[in-house]
Scaffold this active site. Sequence first.
Site, mmCIF file in Angstrom:
data_model
loop_
_atom_site.group_PDB
_atom_site.id
_atom_site.type_symbol
_atom_site.label_atom_id
_atom_site.label_comp_id
_atom_site.label_asym_id
_atom_site.label_seq_id
_atom_site.Cartn_x
_atom_site.Cartn_y
_atom_site.Cartn_z
ATOM 1 N N LYS A 20 51.429 -129.782 -35.023
ATOM 2 C CA LYS A 20 50.922 -130.355 -36.268
ATOM 3 C C LYS A 20 49.885 -129.447 -36.906
ATOM 4 C CE LYS A 20 47.429 -133.725 -34.584
ATOM 5 N NZ LYS A 20 46.325 -133.585 -35.529
ATOM 6 N N SER A 21 49.159 -128.682 -36.097
ATOM 7 C CA SER A 21 48.175 -127.756 -36.662
ATOM 8 C C SER A 21 48.858 -126.707 -37.540
ATOM 9 C CB SER A 21 47.397 -127.060 -35.541
ATOM 10 O OG SER A 21 46.635 -127.986 -34.804
ATOM 11 N N GLY A 92 41.881 -135.960 -40.025
ATOM 12 C CA GLY A 92 40.753 -135.132 -40.428
ATOM 13 C C GLY A 92 41.198 -133.802 -40.987
ATOM 14 N N ARG A 120 33.386 -139.786 -39.902
ATOM 15 C CA ARG A 120 33.327 -138.408 -39.412
ATOM 16 C C ARG A 120 32.676 -137.519 -40.473
ATOM 17 N NH1 ARG A 120 39.194 -137.197 -36.850
ATOM 18 N NH2 ARG A 120 38.164 -135.238 -36.274
ATOM 19 N N SER A 161 32.749 -127.077 -37.693
ATOM 20 C CA SER A 161 34.177 -127.392 -37.712
ATOM 21 C C SER A 161 34.950 -126.217 -38.278
ATOM 22 C CB SER A 161 34.458 -128.642 -38.551
ATOM 23 O OG SER A 161 35.853 -128.850 -38.678
ATOM 24 N N SER A 189 36.235 -123.025 -31.793
ATOM 25 C CA SER A 189 37.649 -123.209 -32.144
ATOM 26 C C SER A 189 38.147 -122.076 -33.038
ATOM 27 C CB SER A 189 37.859 -124.573 -32.825
ATOM 28 O OG SER A 189 37.457 -125.628 -31.998
ATOM 29 N N ASP A 304 40.190 -130.872 -27.925
ATOM 30 C CA ASP A 304 41.263 -131.855 -27.847
ATOM 31 C C ASP A 304 41.884 -131.955 -26.458
ATOM 32 O OD1 ASP A 304 40.960 -132.610 -30.469
ATOM 33 O OD2 ASP A 304 42.530 -131.285 -31.228
ATOM 34 N N LYS A 331 35.435 -137.765 -32.722
ATOM 35 C CA LYS A 331 36.888 -137.734 -32.872
ATOM 36 C C LYS A 331 37.413 -139.142 -33.189
ATOM 37 C CE LYS A 331 37.498 -133.318 -31.901
ATOM 38 N NZ LYS A 331 38.180 -132.368 -32.808
#
Length: 420
Positions: A20-21, A92, A120, A161, A189, A304, A331
Amino acid sequence: MNISIAPGERSGRVKIPASKSQAHRLLICAALGEKETLIECDGLSADIRSTAQCLNALGADIRSSADESSLSVRPLEEVPEGLCHLPCGESGSTLRFLLPVCGALGAQAVFHMEGRLPQRPLAPLDAQLKAHGMELRQEGQLLCCSGKLEAGDYELPGNVSSQYISGLLMALPLVEGDSRLTVTGSIESAAYITMTEDALGLSNIAFTKENNSYSIPGAQRCRLPGSLRVEGDFSNAAFFLSMGALSPEGIEVTGLNPASHQGDKAGVDILRAFGAEIRELEGGYFVRRCKLRGLTIDAKPIPDLIPVLSVVAALAEGETRIVNAGRLRLKESDRLASTAALIRSLGGEAEELEEGLVIQGKPRLSGGSVDSWGDHRIAMAAATAACGCTSPVELSGAQAVNKSYPRFWEDFEKLTGGEA
């Protein structure tokens, strides 16, 4: 949906659905492109659907095939007049990617948020957008945006983020005029930013990167190939890879690209560090249990994966410490609290810290009743935990998997093992 998961190790073979990313990024680039694109995407999760629906509301035409194995994307030519309603659900990624894109397009839009998404954070992305021509206003579950994003100098910290950085990287090429995006401090990340860079490169978007500063020419359009395929999802694969690490017979996990830039590919190395036997195959891995020992896991690059790796830790010899995990509290659930609760409810030992967990491993867990907390990764971690339990796991909220892996329970049932 409440289900009972039989205890015991599993074995067999499973093919992992599309990332999905990567799908988010390719859909956005295709919708901002010049020609129709066909995207092979095995498995349409709720989050991917949210991005497609929002892009359609902005003027694109994205349709899935009858068997939902691909998406045809006709790019938007102009944003519809009036207010665009964007149903981003609990995603998100959808919100954080498309908010700056809306500004680049000059769209007047309202994002409809669900679940914990309204709570969030958006700072400091929101401040950067406001400083460059956008107006933002949140009213409960609605986030309203208007104004036109302007070219210029942007600055974001790297430790909040990666999605903020990715959103601007996809939006700024559309803006009239050249921009510079500087990322300060340490980057968490980072692999997800690399995935965005890959998508932009595939789209023939020009940019230069020096250290952590991007120079981005404006007035560009994406030019993806006419057809492409989304690779398998390492974040979702982690649950079956971990089941393999708990199985003496092992599990073959396919549909994956071992050369992928997905950050959660790191889960393979972490399972190997636990002591699992892992063999790389063409398009996947074979994972089998050996003697598992606790270790220290830095959650910064792989937040995750913490719920499922914590389950492995609960079944490994000795102590495991999860560190640098404060972001997990923001999350779909407070994942430090929900992960600790999952392990304790099944007879394990997990101590919740402010920014981490301390887990004492046991040879087996007892089983029991657990809640998904409405969190897809907690629900799938419960299935993994059942592989190390002596009694069934009674799970409430099993439908949470639809967010990222709608066919998870179907794939899980295809594995052999478990006690009746």
